[in-house]
Design a protein around this motif. Structure first.
Motif, PDB file in Angstrom:
ATOM      1  N   GLY A   1       0.833  -1.196   0.000  1.00 55.71           N
ATOM      2  CA  GLY A   1       0.000   0.000   0.000  1.00 55.71           C
ATOM      3  C   GLY A   1       0.869   1.249   0.000  1.00 55.71           C
ATOM      4  N   THR A   2       2.016   1.158   0.659  1.00 55.28           N
ATOM      5  CA  THR A   2       2.940   2.298   0.718  1.00 55.28           C
ATOM      6  C   THR A   2       3.472   2.621  -0.676  1.00 55.28           C
ATOM      7  OG1 THR A   2       3.546   1.574   2.935  1.00 55.28           O
ATOM      8  CG2 THR A   2       5.008   3.160   1.885  1.00 55.28           C
TER       9      THR A   2
ATOM     10  N   ALA B   1       2.528   5.564   6.915  1.00 56.31           N
ATOM     11  CA  ALA B   1       2.770   5.513   5.461  1.00 56.31           C
ATOM     12  C   ALA B   1       2.040   6.639   4.732  1.00 56.31           C
ATOM     13  CB  ALA B   1       2.311   4.167   4.896  1.00 56.31           C
TER      14      ALA B   1
ATOM     15  N   ALA C   1      -6.583   1.992   2.284  1.00 52.44           N
ATOM     16  CA  ALA C   1      -5.803   0.817   2.729  1.00 52.44           C
ATOM     17  C   ALA C   1      -6.656  -0.111   3.588  1.00 52.44           C
ATOM     18  CB  ALA C   1      -4.549   1.257   3.467  1.00 52.44           C
TER      19      ALA C   1
ATOM     20  N   HIS D   1      -1.832  -6.000   3.035  1.00 44.82           N
ATOM     21  CA  HIS D   1      -0.981  -6.522   4.112  1.00 44.82           C
ATOM     22  C   HIS D   1      -1.722  -7.658   4.829  1.00 44.82           C
ATOM     23  CE1 HIS D   1       0.403  -6.559   8.330  1.00 44.82           C
ATOM     24  NE2 HIS D   1       1.578  -6.569   7.727  1.00 44.82           N
TER      25      HIS D   1
ATOM     26  N   LYS E   1      -4.946  -7.245   6.752  1.00 47.35           N
ATOM     27  CA  LYS E   1      -6.071  -6.559   6.108  1.00 47.35           C
ATOM     28  C   LYS E   1      -7.214  -7.525   5.756  1.00 47.35           C
ATOM     29  CE  LYS E   1      -4.568  -2.280   5.929  1.00 47.35           C
ATOM     30  NZ  LYS E   1      -3.381  -2.372   6.766  1.00 47.35           N
TER      31      LYS E   1
HETATM   32  C1  LIG Z   1      -4.186   4.023   6.358  1.00 48.85           C
HETATM   33  C2  LIG Z   1      -3.046   3.217   5.789  1.00 48.85           C
HETATM   34  N1  LIG Z   1      -2.398   3.675   4.705  1.00 48.85           N
HETATM   35  C3  LIG Z   1      -1.381   2.990   4.160  1.00 48.85           C
HETATM   36  C4  LIG Z   1      -0.964   1.775   4.676  1.00 48.85           C
HETATM   37  C5  LIG Z   1       0.221   1.104   4.075  1.00 48.85           C
HETATM   38  O1  LIG Z   1      -0.034  -0.153   3.529  1.00 48.85           O
HETATM   39  P1  LIG Z   1       1.107  -1.250   3.459  1.00 48.85           P
HETATM   40  O2  LIG Z   1       1.352  -1.773   4.831  1.00 48.85           O
HETATM   41  O3  LIG Z   1       0.535  -2.294   2.538  1.00 48.85           O
HETATM   42  O4  LIG Z   1       2.324  -0.620   2.871  1.00 48.85           O
HETATM   43  C6  LIG Z   1      -1.622   1.250   5.788  1.00 48.85           C
HETATM   44  C7  LIG Z   1      -1.210  -0.037   6.353  1.00 48.85           C
HETATM   45  O5  LIG Z   1      -1.671  -0.504   7.362  1.00 48.85           O
HETATM   46  C8  LIG Z   1      -2.689   1.997   6.376  1.00 48.85           C
HETATM   47  O6  LIG Z   1      -3.346   1.578   7.469  1.00 48.85           O
END
Ligand SMILES: Cc1ncc(COP(=O)(O)O)c(C=O)c1O
Length: 373
Positions: free
Chosen positions: A62-63, A90, A161, A185, A188
């Motif tokens: 997600g990042t 993130a 996310a 992730h 999720k």
């Molecule tokens: C609100 C939010 N944005 C972005 C992310 C980032 O996702 P990832 O962990 O897949 O990089 C998360 C991850 O928990 C999140 O809760």
């Protein structure tokens, strides 16, 4: 109750991997094609169908999706991007990756998503865009944010996310901004272990997102690189897990909805607990079931001793993170309070009523002695 911690009886999250996941993974391993390929394409098509999003691009977190989203709008030094103070790290880091400035905005006391009034106060001539999080699986105030976006010529990035499977006035979460993202992730609602996705309706943006995902390599000529990119590719092995996960899409969402309704019904008997509110027009995806309680840390410690896992999303307003001090301007009171009081109860696909009863019972016991202090 003993002061020894019980073994965890109910975790805060529990990913589900069944025979379908095993079958998909083995089939992919045996196919000998493991890096980004056909599975990723099929997963993208599946998500395009589920969300009615014209363009969908899978990535490895997600990042990474957030980083690409900001690059699509050529964000750079001097640009201000509004982001909730009550956020995952993130959502802020992706702004710093561009050398831009995060401006922290307080959230709404009912939904814990961006407050429209607070957003209005933070818009300046340097504001380029807004990142809004669909907190816990419930939509940010998209109609109002879109209106502000039009009035001030700002791009909107939907950080969905935690929210895939939810909707806002009938429209799938992830598709409400100019660009939306989600995360796969492990914790999720749907997982590829690690992974993420971008959603958009502009073909040109989608083309660039694909370029950035894979070192800016031309889609028609290998080793010709037309812009600076990254290796943000999802593998076919991870997509295989995702395809198995999405085969039970409706079932998973319904299961979580039922679990949330059960909590809400039974927590009414606990006046010291503020259950999550769902606004009209919102279909909540129920990634998290966040309650507010006074003396949250004591309640949490009690639950831990009783073998009940909980999650705090999140314990600090982002401007209190040590390395973000330079961007701190003023405290955001709602975010401050949420960080003190929020406690996310166990929530996962396949959670039984007996497990929920354990949580509710332990919570009511936890609140009794704490009230007397
Ligand atoms: C609100 C939010 N944005 C972005 C992310 C980032 O996702 P990832 O962990 O897949 O990089 C998360 C991850 O928990 C999140 O809760």
């Amino acid at each position: 109750m003993s002061h020894q911690n019980e073994p965890v009886r109910v975790p805060w999250a529990r990913p589900y991997f069944g025979p379908k996941e095993t079958e998909w993974v083995l089939r992919t391993l045996n196919s000998q094609w493991l890096s980004q390929g056909e599975n990723v394409k099929v997963l993208e098509d599946r998500l395009a169908g589920l969300t009615a999003s014209p363009y969908v691009v899978a990535v490895n977190s997600g990042t990474a999706a957030l980083d690409i989203a900001l690059k699509l709008f050529a964000v750079g030094p001097g640009d201000e991007i509004l982001v909730p103070a009550f956020a995952y790290i993130a959502s802020v880091n992706c702004i710093l990756y561009q050398g831009a400035t995060p401006v922290f905005v307080d959230v709404d006391p009912q939904t814990y998503c961006l407050s429209v009034e607070a957003v209005k106060e933070k818009i300046t001539s340097r504001t380029r865009g807004i990142i809004a999080i669909d907190y816990a699986g419930q939509a940010a105030p998209w109609a109002e944010l879109r209106q502000l976006g039009r009035e001030h010529n700002l791009f909107l990035i939907e950080d969905a996310a935690p929210a895939l499977g939810g909707s806002y006035r009938g429209q799938a979460l992830g598709t409400l901004g100019n660009v939306g993202i989600t995360s796969f992730h492990t914790a999720k609602i749907f997982t590829t272990v690690e992974g993420g996705m971008l959603f958009m309706s502009d073909a040109k943006l989608a083309e660039r997102a694909c370029l950035i995902r894979s070192h800016g390599e031309s889609p028609t000529e290998k080793y010709l690189h037309v812009e600076l990119g990254h290796n943000y590719r999802m593998t076919d092995l991870h997509a295989a897990i995702g395809l198995a996960q999405f085969s039970r899409y409706e079932q998973v969402l319904q299961d979580r909805r039922q679990a949330a309704e059960y909590y809400s019904r039974h927590l009414q008997a606990l006046p010291d607990v503020v259950p999550p509110a769902v606004l009209p027009g919102n279909q909540h995806a129920w990634f998290l079931y966040p309650i507010l309680v006074q003396k949250r840390d004591e309640v949490r410690a009690w639950l831990t001793r009783a073998g009940i896992g909980t999650n705090i999303s999140w314990p600090y307003p982002v401007y209190r993170q040590p390395y973000l001090q330079q961007f701190f301007k003023e405290p955001c009171p709602v975010s401050e309070r949420l960080c003190q009081q929020v406690l996310c109860l166990p929530m996962y696909y396949g959670m039984t009523q007996a497990e929920q009863d354990l949580v509710i019972q332990a919570l009511s016991q936890a609140l009794e002695p704490i009230k007397e202090h």
